[in-house]
Design a protein around this motif. Structure first.
Motif, PDB file in Angstrom:
ATOM      1  N   LEU A   6      40.678  44.715  46.485  1.00 18.06           N
ATOM      2  CA  LEU A   6      39.891  45.222  47.610  1.00 18.06           C
ATOM      3  C   LEU A   6      38.486  44.643  47.610  1.00 18.06           C
ATOM      4  CD1 LEU A   6      40.962  48.978  47.421  1.00 18.06           C
ATOM      5  CD2 LEU A   6      41.846  47.192  48.932  1.00 18.06           C
ATOM      6  N   ARG A   7      38.142  43.940  46.557  1.00 17.57           N
ATOM      7  CA  ARG A   7      36.789  43.375  46.470  1.00 17.57           C
ATOM      8  C   ARG A   7      36.569  42.307  47.544  1.00 17.57           C
ATOM      9  NH1 ARG A   7      38.022  44.078  40.989  1.00 17.57           N
ATOM     10  NH2 ARG A   7      38.978  42.018  40.844  1.00 17.57           N
ATOM     11  N   THR A   8      35.298  42.132  47.912  1.00 14.98           N
ATOM     12  CA  THR A   8      34.975  41.057  48.850  1.00 14.98           C
ATOM     13  C   THR A   8      34.553  39.821  48.088  1.00 14.98           C
ATOM     14  OG1 THR A   8      32.716  41.865  48.971  1.00 14.98           O
ATOM     15  CG2 THR A   8      34.222  42.579  50.688  1.00 14.98           C
ATOM     16  N   HIS A   9      34.321  39.993  46.804  1.00 22.53           N
ATOM     17  CA  HIS A   9      33.802  38.862  46.034  1.00 22.53           C
ATOM     18  C   HIS A   9      34.507  38.795  44.689  1.00 22.53           C
ATOM     19  CE1 HIS A   9      30.736  35.939  44.842  1.00 22.53           C
ATOM     20  NE2 HIS A   9      30.965  36.430  43.641  1.00 22.53           N
ATOM     21  N   GLU A  10      35.024  37.633  44.352  1.00 24.93           N
ATOM     22  CA  GLU A  10      35.658  37.439  43.051  1.00 24.93           C
ATOM     23  C   GLU A  10      34.903  36.343  42.306  1.00 24.93           C
ATOM     24  OE1 GLU A  10      38.187  39.205  41.979  1.00 24.93           O
ATOM     25  OE2 GLU A  10      38.809  40.147  43.856  1.00 24.93           O
ATOM     26  N   ASP A  11      34.602  36.597  41.032  1.00 26.31           N
ATOM     27  CA  ASP A  11      34.018  35.545  40.196  1.00 26.31           C
ATOM     28  C   ASP A  11      35.099  34.823  39.421  1.00 26.31           C
ATOM     29  OD1 ASP A  11      31.313  36.044  40.683  1.00 26.31           O
ATOM     30  OD2 ASP A  11      31.401  37.805  39.386  1.00 26.31           O
ATOM     31  N   ARG A  64      24.447  35.774  42.727  1.00 25.78           N
ATOM     32  CA  ARG A  64      25.857  35.669  42.353  1.00 25.78           C
ATOM     33  C   ARG A  64      26.746  35.778  43.580  1.00 25.78           C
ATOM     34  NH1 ARG A  64      28.311  40.218  38.634  1.00 25.78           N
ATOM     35  NH2 ARG A  64      30.475  39.710  39.039  1.00 25.78           N
ATOM     36  N   TYR A  65      26.258  36.441  44.627  1.00 27.17           N
ATOM     37  CA  TYR A  65      27.131  36.761  45.751  1.00 27.17           C
ATOM     38  C   TYR A  65      26.822  36.017  47.035  1.00 27.17           C
ATOM     39  CZ  TYR A  65      28.040  40.521  42.550  1.00 27.17           C
ATOM     40  OH  TYR A  65      28.369  41.220  41.432  1.00 27.17           O
ATOM     41  N   GLN A  66      25.587  35.613  47.201  1.00 28.56           N
ATOM     42  CA  GLN A  66      25.226  35.047  48.494  1.00 28.56           C
ATOM     43  C   GLN A  66      23.960  34.217  48.387  1.00 28.56           C
ATOM     44  OE1 GLN A  66      24.766  38.592  50.837  1.00 28.56           O
ATOM     45  NE2 GLN A  66      23.574  39.590  49.247  1.00 28.56           N
TER      46      GLN A  66
END
Lengths: 521, 498
Positions: A399-404, B232-234
């Motif tokens: 469900l995350r919008t961001h994966e590392d 990290r995100y944007q």
């Protein structure tokens, strides 16, 4: 155009050579740059190895090695051999019908067969099968199971389990496009061929001959007497993209080239499904999720790490030798791949015409995601004209919008060339060789992939699935196995000619029902 | 004649000060905490000048040639200092190191200038005359620079070009000195060629300033970039034009300080003011703290939970002098709890219900972001809503992305919520849409908090009226397994672009 069908998988094993490493950083200039924070990420060590593929015990069986004799004998009405989806489904059926006097013997340390799974600190991931198409109304048994598992509630599919958008993408002409049907650079001719192919499929679907499970619709057919590639030529399809696409579908679902796949089976792939909802159903651990749920219910019947190595007739019973126990059973449901049966039992028919496809899957752990051109990462990611099948992203249902970080499951059916020779290659080449081949393939779409991967775990599946070769539908060997009248019943998906979840489940349940009927239950 | 000798003194003094100001300004723009940045930059710069002055004693012969080469070095290093700092900030982790290294290098070089110049001139003037004149022009140049910098240079030229311009002045001083002291210097072809080369390089730099800043993303933004960071995100970019500060996330405008009050008043008050005694409020996204600033105007609100993915974003808006003034220190208010987490899994894993929920996510430009606009997300949200509670969703532009907007409305409906769509005009965005959604019927508020700049009670019902060109259009709901919204959005905006 006559060889068009073979162009799709042109890269054979030999063309994917490991590539020498280049670019070296000396300690001094590394330190210099590190000081001002400018150091590029350096090439890093990638660890990993082969996962337990069970070919050791399997080959001992083939070679009639000596197994230790049993220390005890146990009478039990039913023994299920093999803990893949077919075996687990047989067990599920027996248990559901209130029949509890049986055991399930699984040679691996983990049950699940092609629906095995693994897990690391990032996510769970599949080892092989990773989805089930949303079953139509006629695929009643699958719907029954999914209702029980909470995937289908009051006629509504849980949207956590329906594959999220974007489902598929294809790397073509240097960038990713949405969907697997090649669109970038397609001509009017290509589009016309795809559209006409779609029309053909709709007509086939309307005949009702192509069903899931296939047993319910299949009847003798001219289409089983030629390959799908030959059928495409016969129907005067010429689009190179269409041939690639069909060939890809055959390699992906059957581990076979379009030139080796029965046209009936090739058409079945497209014409058998008419989903009521955009799918497929998938989970981080793929069909391992289903195995997990089934095992949670059926755990106490299952003996893992226990390989049945001998099935011998004892009066009216069958004696199954496995580990330290001889099981004296009224019925044996043989849910392991059917070709194994003749290694265990003198009664079992030899089935030399059953062809099995060798596969390789790899779980690739990425602790940083590579850059890519074009469309964002999908669930299923395919590289055009690659000898492999691409990769599926285990974290896609997050469900995350961001994966590392992520785990990609890389699929490679060794479809080109004789299966036996490919099985030998599978064992001959070491892990480093396969690692380099996998990275070289991915590098085409992800130039910085080597800096992202921390480990690669490889599973070699010598007999991953039955191959629906030309003539499989009407083959006498197949009929004989399905209709075997003794107390050794076959249940593997190979009875259907192809390895999909629905067929495995159907065959397992059919065997269970027949046993119950003969036991008077 | 003396004037011709001393004008270069004023010019080099001006150049020296400009580089110092640029370093100080950039450091405070990019790192925040301007008092600290200016103090340390000025301190290390002056110290480096002292080092330069001291080192000048080791230069014994060929004073003019040395002076000219130092000028050329200052021209290059100083002229490109601004561009170098922007690029360093955008592409390396070592911005501070590069900043202070540049300050030290320029400082040492500038520190060498005046002692050398005085020694060159000492034969021409009496010592007391020399000291008086050199220092007078030195300070005059500094005054001119310190006035020009904020009034003319930054607004008209921007940081990158200002630095390059003053680099060119340094190079011109080099050429001028070669002409003035030609007897002492002799024929120095190489030095002359070098001067021309430096001047030409800077000329190219001036013409290509756009290109240079493009690499630092400037070209995307009409105004000067004052802060840019890849978190990290944007990619987070702040630009400034006079008193207008704009925030961009991944190159998408989030707010303009000139009209953000319209957006945030419209986002919060039509919903929150209609609830008598809302106590628990949840804000999803909105790490700029501007929605929270509006919510804090309600004394009944006991706790505000802000869930924003990016800790760099919430930290910036908690600590940056300008930005925390803009949000009236909302993020450090004791009633506010900042949680840095991905909103969907956070909602999934937490229980607790809220009276008012603000959903202020970036537009659905990708499938990853599109998950936050799905039936599944809104159904989950509804489970965290108190019986009388309200959700407000920012819903892109009903004018420019009409089908996207009505798709969001339809998706909320499919999730079992009543919907009350409304819109507002925000000059920097254009027409912007919001959707109130609830389990119970909604009625417009009878009163609003005091001191709003935009909204008044009798205007609120107006917001819910849509003119003909924004009326509902058919749209499928957006589902996790079939994200039509991302496709609508892409198509809507592509049509606008054409």
């Amino acid at each position: 155009m006559s060889r068009a069908a073979d162009t799709g998988a042109r890269g054979s094993l030999e063309t994917v050579r490991p590539r020498a490493r280049t670019g070296r950083w000396t300690r001094r200039n590394f330190l210099g740059f590190a000081l001002i924070g400018l150091a590029p990420k350096t090439q890093r060590a990638i660890i990993g190895g082969f996962a337990d593929d069970g070919h050791g015990p399997g080959h001992a069986l083939r070679d009639h090695s000596q197994f230790p004799s049993a220390r005890r004998t146990m009478k039990i009405p039913v023994v299920i051999v093999g803990g893949g989806i077919a075996g687990l489904s047989a067990a599920w059926r027996l248990d559901k019908r209130g029949f509890r006097d049986f055991v399930l013997l699984e040679m691996h340390g983990q049950a699940g067969g092609n629906a095995r799974w693994g897990e690391n600190e990032i996510t769970a991931y599949p080892w092989a099968a990773h989805y089930v198409p949303v079953p139509g109304k006629t695929t009643a048994l699958v719907r029954e199971l999914f209702e029980e598992l909470g995937v289908l509630r009051n006629g509504v599919w849980d949207d956590r389990y329906l594959c999220f958008s974007p489902q598929e993408r294809l790397f073509l002409h240097g960038r990713w496009q949405e969907g697997i049907e090649p669109a970038v650079g397609s001509t009017a001719r290509d589009r016309e061929d795809f559209s006409r192919f779609g029309d053909c499929i709709r007509q086939f679907r309307a005949t009702g001959e192509f069903t899931i499970p296939m047993d319910l619709g299949a009847k003798p057919s001219q289409l089983d007497r030629l390959s799908i590639a030959a059928w495409l030529r016969q129907e005067r399809f010429t689009s190179r993209y269409l041939y690639w696409y069909i060939n890809y579908a055959c390699r992906d679902d059957y581990g076979a080239l379009a030139g080796d796949t029965s046209a009936w089976a090739g058409i079945h792939y497209f014409a058998s499904r008419d989903p009521e909802e955009k799918g497929p159903l998938t989970w981080p651990e793929g069909n391992g999720w289903i195995s997990r749920k089934l095992l949670a219910k059926l755990e106490h019947y299952v003996r893992t790490g226990t390989m049945a190595h001998r099935i011998r007739r004892e009066g009216n019973r069958l004696q199954v030798s496995a580990g330290d126990t001889d099981y004296l059973a009224d019925f044996v449901i043989f849910a392991a791949p059917s070709f194994l049966a003749s290694h265990l039992s003198d009664d079992a028919p030899a089935i030399p015409n059953f062809v099995y496809s060798p596969w390789l899957t790899a779980n690739i752990t990425l602790d940083r995601l590579p850059r890519a051109q074009g469309m964002e990462t999908a669930w299923d990611n395919v590289i055009y004209d690659s000898p492999a099948l691409g990769y599926v992203v285990a974290t896609h249902q997050s469900l995350r919008t961001h994966e590392d970080r992520s785990v990609w499951t890389f699929y490679w059916s060794l479809a080109e060339g004789p299966p036996a020779a490919n099985r030998r290659l599978l064992l001959e080449y070491d892990w480093d060789w396969w690692k380099a081949a996998i990275l070289a393939d991915l590098e085409r779409a992800h130039p910085d992939i080597r800096n992202c991967v921390s480990r690669i775990d490889i599973l070699r599946l010598g007999h991953a699935m039955a191959r629906p070769v030309v003539g499989f539908l009407e083959s006498q060997e197949r009929r004989n196995l399905i209709n075997s009248r003794g107390n050794l019943l076959f249940a593997n998906a190979d009875l259907s000619g192809f390895s999909i979840f629905e067929e495995a489940q159907y065959r397992g349940i059919q065997a269970a029902e027949r046993v119950l009927a003969r036991l008077g239950r | 004649m003396p004037l011709l000798l001393f004008v270069p003194v004023a010019l080099i003094a001006a150049c020296g000060l400009i580089y110092e100001l640029i370093a100080g300004t950039l450091a405070s723009y990019l790192l925040g905490d301007s008092v600290f940045q200016f103090s340390t930059v000025i301190g290390s710069y002056l110290f480096a000048m002292g080092v330069g002055s001291y080192l000048s004693r080791y230069i014994a012969r060929g004073l003019v040639a040395r002076f000219v080469s130092i000028e050329l070095m200052v021209a290059l290093v100083g002229g490109f200092s601004s561009a170098a700092l922007f690029l360093a900030f955008a592409y390396t982790q070592g911005f501070r190191l590069i900043l202070y290294a540049l300050v030290m290098i320029i400082g040492v070089l500038v520190g060498l200038e005046i002692p050398l110049l005085m020694r060159i001139l000492k034969s021409r003037l009496e010592f007391k005359e020399l000291v008086a004149h050199v220092l007078t022009f030195d300070y005059l140049g500094a005054l001119a620079a310190s006035l020009l910098f904020p009034i003319l240079l930054v607004p008209k030229l921007g940081m990158v070009r200002s630095a390059v311009l003053f680099g060119m002045i340094n190079a011109a001083v080099a050429l001028w000195s070669m002409f003035l002291f030609r007897e002492q210097l002799g024929a120095r072809v190489l030095l002359r060629a070098a001067s021309v080369l430096v001047l030409a390089t800077l000329g190219v730099g001036m013409a290509g300033a756009e290109r240079i800043t493009e690499a630092a993303d400037n070209s995307l933004y009409a105004d000067e970039v004052i802060f840019a960071r890849d978190t990290r995100y944007q990619r987070l970019v702040l630009t400034k034009w006079k008193d207008d500060v704009r925030l961009f996330l991944n190159a998408h405008l989030q707010f303009s300080s000139r009209d953000e009050y319209r957006y945030h008043e419209a986002l919060v008050h039509p919903g929150l003011a209609s609830l008598a005694g809302a106590r628990r409020v949840l804000v999803l996204g909105g790490g700029d703290g501007l929605a929270v600033r509006e919510i804090l105007k309600y004394p009944t609100v006991e706790s505000i939970t802000l869930v924003d993915l990016d800790p760099d974003m919430t930290r910036l808006f908690s600590t940056h002098v300008y930005l925390s003034t803009l949000n009236q220190h909302s993020l450090t208010n004791p009633r506010v709890h900042v949680i840095n987490a991905d909103a969907f899994p956070w909602l999934d894993q937490n229980t607790g219900s809220f009276d008012f929920v603000v959903v202020d996510f970036p537009d659905p430009t990708s499938y990853s972001l599109g998950k936050l606009y799905t039936t599944a997300f809104y159904r989950l949200l509804a489970r965290h809503l108190s019986a009388q509670g309200l959700v407000v969703v920012q819903g892109t532009s009903p004018l420019f992305a009409r089908q996207s907007y009505w798709c969001i409305v339809e998706t909320l409906k499919q999730a079992g919520l009543r919907t009350y769509p409304y819109h507002v005009y925000v000059p920097s965005f254009g027409e912007w849409g919001f959707v109130l959604a609830s389990l119970a019927p909604y009625e417009a508020p009878m009163r609003l908090p005091a001191g709003l700049r935009f909204l008044s009670v009798h205007d609120v019902p107006e917001l819910f009226r849509f003119p003909n060109d924004m009326l509902p259009v058919d749209a499928e709901p957006n589902r996790l397994n079939d994200q039509v919204l991302v496709r609508y959005y892409e198509r809507d905006w592509r049509e606008i672009a054409h």
